[in-house]
Design a protein around this motif. Sequence first.
Motif, mmCIF file in Angstrom:
data_model
loop_
_atom_site.group_PDB
_atom_site.id
_atom_site.type_symbol
_atom_site.label_atom_id
_atom_site.label_comp_id
_atom_site.label_asym_id
_atom_site.label_seq_id
_atom_site.Cartn_x
_atom_site.Cartn_y
_atom_site.Cartn_z
ATOM 1 N N GLU A 197 82.663 28.223 -23.092
ATOM 2 C CA GLU A 197 81.758 28.006 -21.954
ATOM 3 C C GLU A 197 82.497 28.126 -20.630
ATOM 4 O O GLU A 197 82.028 28.750 -19.687
ATOM 5 N N SER A 222 75.282 14.638 -23.152
ATOM 6 C CA SER A 222 75.701 15.889 -23.768
ATOM 7 C C SER A 222 75.609 15.812 -25.288
ATOM 8 O O SER A 222 75.134 16.741 -25.942
ATOM 9 N N ALA A 223 76.039 14.690 -25.865
ATOM 10 C CA ALA A 223 76.014 14.573 -27.324
ATOM 11 C C ALA A 223 74.599 14.392 -27.855
ATOM 12 O O ALA A 223 74.255 14.943 -28.903
ATOM 13 N N TYR A 224 73.767 13.639 -27.142
ATOM 14 C CA TYR A 224 72.440 13.353 -27.683
ATOM 15 C C TYR A 224 71.464 14.489 -27.443
ATOM 16 O O TYR A 224 70.488 14.633 -28.183
ATOM 17 N N LEU A 225 71.690 15.294 -26.418
ATOM 18 C CA LEU A 225 70.802 16.435 -26.172
ATOM 19 C C LEU A 225 71.355 17.714 -26.776
ATOM 20 O O LEU A 225 70.707 18.753 -26.740
ATOM 21 N N GLY A 226 72.586 17.671 -27.302
ATOM 22 C CA GLY A 226 73.165 18.855 -27.923
ATOM 23 C C GLY A 226 73.450 19.975 -26.945
ATOM 24 O O GLY A 226 73.283 21.146 -27.258
ATOM 25 N N ASN A 227 73.918 19.598 -25.733
ATOM 26 C CA ASN A 227 74.155 20.603 -24.698
ATOM 27 C C ASN A 227 75.557 20.374 -24.150
ATOM 28 O O ASN A 227 75.922 19.261 -23.788
ATOM 29 N N SER A 228 76.361 21.449 -24.091
ATOM 30 C CA SER A 228 77.763 21.248 -23.721
ATOM 31 C C SER A 228 77.986 21.201 -22.219
ATOM 32 O O SER A 228 79.107 20.955 -21.778
ATOM 33 N N LYS A 231 63.171 7.427 -28.065
ATOM 34 C CA LYS A 231 63.715 8.779 -28.049
ATOM 35 C C LYS A 231 65.236 8.728 -28.182
ATOM 36 O O LYS A 231 65.872 7.765 -27.797
ATOM 37 N N HIS A 232 65.821 9.788 -28.695
ATOM 38 C CA HIS A 232 67.272 9.949 -28.774
ATOM 39 C C HIS A 232 67.939 8.799 -29.510
ATOM 40 O O HIS A 232 68.847 8.162 -29.009
ATOM 41 N N ILE A 285 78.713 12.422 -20.910
ATOM 42 C CA ILE A 285 79.084 12.793 -22.279
ATOM 43 C C ILE A 285 78.067 12.286 -23.277
ATOM 44 O O ILE A 285 77.740 12.964 -24.259
ATOM 45 N N ALA A 286 77.488 11.094 -23.017
ATOM 46 C CA ALA A 286 76.458 10.587 -23.922
ATOM 47 C C ALA A 286 75.249 11.510 -23.928
ATOM 48 O O ALA A 286 74.738 11.881 -24.994
ATOM 49 N N LEU A 294 70.855 6.187 -27.700
ATOM 50 C CA LEU A 294 71.416 6.681 -26.442
ATOM 51 C C LEU A 294 71.455 5.597 -25.372
ATOM 52 O O LEU A 294 72.418 5.493 -24.621
ATOM 53 N N LEU A 322 81.385 9.843 -29.435
ATOM 54 C CA LEU A 322 80.350 10.802 -29.027
ATOM 55 C C LEU A 322 80.729 12.230 -29.385
ATOM 56 O O LEU A 322 80.137 13.172 -28.869
ATOM 57 N N ASN A 368 74.165 19.432 -33.493
ATOM 58 C CA ASN A 368 75.325 20.229 -33.122
ATOM 59 C C ASN A 368 76.313 19.455 -32.256
ATOM 60 O O ASN A 368 77.191 20.045 -31.640
ATOM 61 N N ALA A 369 76.175 18.093 -32.221
ATOM 62 C CA ALA A 369 77.039 17.305 -31.334
ATOM 63 C C ALA A 369 78.512 17.488 -31.693
ATOM 64 O O ALA A 369 79.366 17.563 -30.805
ATOM 65 N N ALA A 392 69.519 9.234 -32.369
ATOM 66 C CA ALA A 392 70.714 9.764 -33.026
ATOM 67 C C ALA A 392 71.239 10.949 -32.228
ATOM 68 O O ALA A 392 70.501 11.573 -31.467
ATOM 69 N N GLN A 393 72.530 11.233 -32.459
ATOM 70 C CA GLN A 393 73.114 12.367 -31.754
ATOM 71 C C GLN A 393 72.537 13.677 -32.295
ATOM 72 O O GLN A 393 72.065 13.744 -33.424
ATOM 73 N N ALA A 394 72.572 14.713 -31.456
ATOM 74 C CA ALA A 394 72.045 16.008 -31.867
ATOM 75 C C ALA A 394 72.854 16.556 -33.046
ATOM 76 O O ALA A 394 74.007 16.168 -33.253
ATOM 77 N N ILE A 405 79.878 20.998 -30.305
ATOM 78 C CA ILE A 405 80.025 21.337 -28.879
ATOM 79 C C ILE A 405 81.200 20.649 -28.226
ATOM 80 O O ILE A 405 81.585 21.009 -27.135
#
Lengths: 174, 100
Positions: free
Chosen positions: A138, B50-56, A118-119, B47-48, B4, A49, A125-126, A121-123, A129
Amino acid sequence: MTPESFFFYLLSVLALVSAVLMITRRSPVVSVLYLILNFFSLAGLYLTLNAQFIAVIQIIVYAGAIMVLFLFVVMLLRLGDETQLVETIGSRKLVGIGLSIALLVEIVYIIGFRSGDKHLAQAENAAAIGTVESIGTEMFTRFLFPFEVTSIILLAAIVGAVVLAKRDFNERTK
Amino acid sequence: MIPLHYYLALSAALFAIGVVGVLTRRNAIIVFMSIELMLNSVNLTLIAFSAYLGNSVGQILVFFVMTVAAAEAAVGLAIIIALYRNKQTVNIDEINILKW
Protein backbone atom coordinates in the motif's frame (compact mmCIF):
# COMPACT_ATOMS: atom_id res chain seq x y z
CA MET A 1 -11.84 -16.28 29.57
CA THR A 2 -10.20 -16.74 26.21
CA PRO A 3 -6.49 -15.93 25.86
CA GLU A 4 -7.17 -12.92 23.67
CA SER A 5 -9.57 -11.28 26.11
CA PHE A 6 -7.12 -12.08 28.92
CA PHE A 7 -4.34 -10.26 27.05
CA PHE A 8 -6.68 -7.39 26.18
CA TYR A 9 -7.64 -6.78 29.80
CA LEU A 10 -4.09 -7.26 31.09
CA LEU A 11 -2.61 -4.82 28.57
CA SER A 12 -5.46 -2.31 29.02
CA VAL A 13 -4.98 -2.22 32.79
CA LEU A 14 -1.21 -1.90 32.29
CA ALA A 15 -1.70 0.97 29.81
CA LEU A 16 -4.14 2.86 32.03
CA VAL A 17 -2.14 2.40 35.23
CA SER A 18 1.13 3.44 33.59
CA ALA A 19 -0.58 6.48 32.01
CA VAL A 20 -1.98 7.61 35.37
CA LEU A 21 1.39 7.07 37.05
CA MET A 22 3.07 8.98 34.21
CA ILE A 23 1.06 12.16 34.79
CA THR A 24 1.21 11.99 38.60
CA ARG A 25 4.93 11.36 39.31
CA ARG A 26 6.98 14.35 40.43
CA SER A 27 10.26 13.28 38.83
CA PRO A 28 10.35 13.64 35.02
CA VAL A 29 12.70 10.64 34.66
CA VAL A 30 10.18 8.34 36.36
CA SER A 31 7.44 9.81 34.17
CA VAL A 32 9.45 9.00 31.03
CA LEU A 33 9.94 5.42 32.19
CA TYR A 34 6.21 4.98 32.86
CA LEU A 35 5.45 6.41 29.42
CA ILE A 36 7.78 3.81 27.89
CA LEU A 37 5.88 1.09 29.79
CA ASN A 38 2.66 2.58 28.41
CA PHE A 39 4.03 2.43 24.86
CA PHE A 40 5.02 -1.21 25.31
CA SER A 41 1.52 -2.12 26.49
CA LEU A 42 0.07 -0.24 23.51
CA ALA A 43 2.36 -2.26 21.23
CA GLY A 44 0.90 -5.40 22.83
CA LEU A 45 -2.61 -4.11 22.14
CA TYR A 46 -1.64 -3.53 18.50
CA LEU A 47 -0.62 -7.20 18.38
CA THR A 48 -4.06 -8.23 19.68
CA LEU A 49 -5.43 -6.22 16.73
CA ASN A 50 -3.21 -8.17 14.28
CA ALA A 51 -1.10 -5.10 13.43
CA GLN A 52 2.34 -6.71 13.68
CA PHE A 53 4.21 -4.11 11.62
CA ILE A 54 2.82 -1.15 13.59
CA ALA A 55 3.52 -2.94 16.89
CA VAL A 56 7.20 -3.38 15.97
CA ILE A 57 7.44 0.20 14.71
CA GLN A 58 5.83 1.39 17.96
CA ILE A 59 8.58 -0.26 20.00
CA ILE A 60 11.45 0.77 17.73
CA VAL A 61 10.40 4.34 16.94
CA TYR A 62 8.38 5.39 19.99
CA ALA A 63 9.73 3.41 22.92
CA GLY A 64 13.19 3.37 21.36
CA ALA A 65 14.00 6.57 19.51
CA ILE A 66 11.53 9.19 20.75
CA MET A 67 11.59 8.25 24.42
CA VAL A 68 15.38 8.04 24.46
CA LEU A 69 15.34 11.59 23.12
CA PHE A 70 13.04 12.60 25.99
CA LEU A 71 15.22 10.86 28.55
CA PHE A 72 18.27 12.56 27.08
CA VAL A 73 16.70 16.01 27.33
CA VAL A 74 15.43 15.41 30.88
CA MET A 75 18.94 14.44 31.95
CA LEU A 76 20.57 17.33 30.02
CA LEU A 77 18.39 19.92 31.73
CA ARG A 78 19.37 18.88 35.28
CA LEU A 79 15.72 18.61 36.25
CA GLY A 80 16.64 16.63 39.35
CA ASP A 81 16.69 19.85 41.33
CA GLU A 82 13.35 20.84 39.82
CA THR A 83 11.39 17.97 41.30
CA GLN A 84 10.22 20.51 43.86
CA LEU A 85 8.93 22.60 40.94
CA VAL A 86 5.92 24.53 42.19
CA GLU A 87 2.88 22.44 41.32
CA THR A 88 -0.09 24.56 42.22
CA ILE A 89 -2.98 22.56 43.64
CA GLY A 90 -5.94 24.80 43.23
CA SER A 91 -9.15 25.50 41.47
CA ARG A 92 -7.37 25.34 38.09
CA LYS A 93 -6.29 21.75 38.66
CA LEU A 94 -9.82 20.75 39.71
CA VAL A 95 -11.29 22.50 36.67
CA GLY A 96 -8.78 20.65 34.47
CA ILE A 97 -9.70 17.27 35.91
CA GLY A 98 -13.42 18.08 35.71
CA LEU A 99 -13.16 19.11 32.05
CA SER A 100 -11.22 15.93 31.23
CA ILE A 101 -13.81 13.71 32.90
CA ALA A 102 -16.56 15.52 30.97
CA LEU A 103 -14.60 14.92 27.76
CA LEU A 104 -14.16 11.23 28.59
CA VAL A 105 -17.87 10.74 29.32
CA GLU A 106 -18.72 12.52 26.09
CA ILE A 107 -16.34 10.45 23.94
CA VAL A 108 -17.36 7.15 25.53
CA TYR A 109 -21.03 8.00 25.10
CA ILE A 110 -20.69 9.02 21.46
CA ILE A 111 -18.29 6.50 19.95
CA GLY A 112 -18.17 3.76 22.54
CA PHE A 113 -21.52 2.51 23.60
CA ARG A 114 -23.62 3.89 20.80
CA SER A 115 -22.10 1.44 18.34
CA GLY A 116 -24.40 -1.27 19.69
CA ASP A 117 -23.91 -4.79 18.43
CA LYS A 118 -21.98 -3.85 15.30
CA HIS A 119 -18.34 -4.90 14.90
CA LEU A 120 -18.25 -7.56 17.59
CA ALA A 121 -15.38 -9.40 15.89
CA GLN A 122 -12.41 -8.43 13.80
CA ALA A 123 -12.73 -8.61 10.02
CA GLU A 124 -11.73 -11.91 8.35
CA ASN A 125 -8.79 -10.29 6.58
CA ALA A 126 -7.55 -8.53 9.75
CA ALA A 127 -4.52 -10.83 10.06
CA ALA A 128 -3.59 -10.29 6.40
CA ILE A 129 -3.62 -6.48 6.35
CA GLY A 130 -1.23 -5.96 9.26
CA THR A 131 1.76 -7.70 7.69
CA VAL A 132 4.82 -5.87 6.41
CA GLU A 133 4.02 -7.10 2.92
CA SER A 134 0.52 -5.64 2.85
CA ILE A 135 1.55 -2.33 4.48
CA GLY A 136 4.55 -2.02 2.15
CA THR A 137 2.48 -2.70 -0.95
CA GLU A 138 0.00 0.00 0.00
CA MET A 139 2.72 2.43 1.05
CA PHE A 140 4.69 2.21 -2.18
CA THR A 141 1.73 2.20 -4.56
CA ARG A 142 -1.35 4.10 -3.36
CA PHE A 143 0.43 6.22 -0.75
CA LEU A 144 3.74 6.80 -2.49
CA PHE A 145 3.36 10.58 -2.63
CA PRO A 146 2.53 11.05 1.09
CA PHE A 147 5.38 8.67 1.88
CA GLU A 148 7.82 10.86 -0.03
CA VAL A 149 6.41 14.01 1.57
CA THR A 150 7.23 12.66 5.04
CA SER A 151 10.91 12.89 4.11
CA ILE A 152 10.45 16.66 3.71
CA ILE A 153 8.78 16.82 7.15
CA LEU A 154 11.72 14.95 8.68
CA LEU A 155 14.22 17.22 6.91
CA ALA A 156 12.39 20.31 8.20
CA ALA A 157 12.38 18.82 11.70
CA ILE A 158 16.13 18.12 11.57
CA VAL A 159 16.92 21.66 10.42
CA GLY A 160 14.49 23.15 12.95
CA ALA A 161 15.89 21.14 15.86
CA VAL A 162 19.48 22.05 14.99
CA VAL A 163 18.67 25.76 14.59
CA LEU A 164 16.63 25.94 17.80
CA ALA A 165 18.99 24.00 20.03
CA LYS A 166 22.23 25.50 18.73
CA ARG A 167 24.01 27.51 21.38
CA ASP A 168 24.89 31.15 20.59
CA PHE A 169 23.38 30.94 17.15
CA ASN A 170 23.15 34.71 16.80
CA GLU A 171 26.67 35.43 18.02
CA ARG A 172 28.21 33.09 15.52
CA THR A 173 26.36 34.49 12.52
CA LYS A 174 27.24 38.09 13.33
CA MET B 1 -13.78 -11.75 20.68
CA ILE B 2 -13.40 -8.27 22.09
CA PRO B 3 -16.00 -5.87 20.67
CA LEU B 4 -14.75 -2.77 18.88
CA HIS B 5 -16.15 -0.33 21.45
CA TYR B 6 -13.92 -1.77 24.19
CA TYR B 7 -10.90 -0.55 22.25
CA LEU B 8 -12.57 2.80 21.62
CA ALA B 9 -13.40 3.24 25.31
CA LEU B 10 -9.82 2.35 26.26
CA SER B 11 -8.38 4.88 23.86
CA ALA B 12 -10.89 7.51 25.05
CA ALA B 13 -9.71 6.87 28.63
CA LEU B 14 -6.04 7.19 27.59
CA PHE B 15 -6.86 10.41 25.72
CA ALA B 16 -8.64 11.84 28.78
CA ILE B 17 -5.63 10.97 30.98
CA GLY B 18 -3.47 12.85 28.48
CA VAL B 19 -5.81 15.85 28.70
CA VAL B 20 -5.56 15.77 32.51
CA GLY B 21 -1.77 15.79 32.18
CA VAL B 22 -1.80 18.77 29.81
CA LEU B 23 -4.23 20.79 31.94
CA THR B 24 -2.82 20.11 35.40
CA ARG B 25 0.97 19.64 35.14
CA ARG B 26 3.25 22.66 35.09
CA ASN B 27 6.43 20.95 33.92
CA ALA B 28 6.75 21.56 30.16
CA ILE B 29 8.35 18.15 29.51
CA ILE B 30 5.51 16.28 31.22
CA VAL B 31 2.95 18.36 29.30
CA PHE B 32 4.79 17.36 26.13
CA MET B 33 4.75 13.68 27.14
CA SER B 34 1.00 13.91 27.77
CA ILE B 35 0.60 15.11 24.19
CA GLU B 36 2.50 12.01 23.02
CA LEU B 37 0.11 9.89 25.08
CA MET B 38 -2.88 11.53 23.35
CA LEU B 39 -1.32 10.89 19.92
CA ASN B 40 -0.90 7.23 20.85
CA SER B 41 -4.48 6.86 22.03
CA VAL B 42 -5.64 8.13 18.64
CA ASN B 43 -3.31 5.62 16.97
CA LEU B 44 -5.03 2.86 18.95
CA THR B 45 -8.40 4.04 17.64
CA LEU B 46 -7.12 4.03 14.05
CA ILE B 47 -5.69 0.52 14.35
CA ALA B 48 -8.83 -0.82 16.02
CA PHE B 49 -10.99 0.52 13.20
CA SER B 50 -8.50 -0.83 10.67
CA ALA B 51 -8.76 -4.34 12.11
CA TYR B 52 -12.52 -4.36 12.59
CA LEU B 53 -13.37 -2.86 9.20
CA GLY B 54 -10.73 -4.89 7.36
CA ASN B 55 -9.14 -1.83 5.77
CA SER B 56 -5.40 -1.16 5.85
CA VAL B 57 -5.63 2.64 5.39
CA GLY B 58 -5.85 3.12 9.16
CA GLN B 59 -2.48 1.45 9.68
CA ILE B 60 -0.89 3.58 6.93
CA LEU B 61 -2.24 6.69 8.68
CA VAL B 62 -0.73 5.48 11.98
CA PHE B 63 2.64 5.20 10.21
CA PHE B 64 2.37 8.83 9.09
CA VAL B 65 1.22 9.95 12.54
CA MET B 66 4.33 8.32 13.99
CA THR B 67 6.55 10.16 11.49
CA VAL B 68 4.95 13.48 12.38
CA ALA B 69 5.23 12.64 16.09
CA ALA B 70 8.95 11.98 15.71
CA ALA B 71 9.42 15.34 13.96
CA GLU B 72 7.26 17.05 16.58
CA ALA B 73 9.25 15.50 19.43
CA ALA B 74 12.56 16.66 17.95
CA VAL B 75 11.38 20.24 17.38
CA GLY B 76 9.45 20.45 20.66
CA LEU B 77 12.38 19.24 22.73
CA ALA B 78 14.66 21.72 20.93
CA ILE B 79 12.20 24.49 21.88
CA ILE B 80 12.23 23.30 25.50
CA ILE B 81 16.05 23.33 25.51
CA ALA B 82 16.06 26.86 24.06
CA LEU B 83 13.52 27.98 26.69
CA TYR B 84 15.54 26.43 29.48
CA ARG B 85 18.66 28.16 28.25
CA ASN B 86 16.96 31.56 28.26
CA LYS B 87 14.77 31.24 31.36
CA GLN B 88 16.52 28.55 33.47
CA THR B 89 13.15 26.89 34.04
CA VAL B 90 10.64 24.58 32.37
CA ASN B 91 7.74 25.69 34.56
CA ILE B 92 5.08 26.82 32.11
CA ASP B 93 3.68 29.33 34.64
CA GLU B 94 6.93 31.27 34.44
CA ILE B 95 7.10 31.15 30.64
CA ASN B 96 4.36 33.63 29.83
CA ILE B 97 5.92 36.28 27.60
CA LEU B 98 3.36 35.55 24.86
CA LYS B 99 0.50 36.11 27.31
CA TRP B 100 -0.91 39.58 27.86
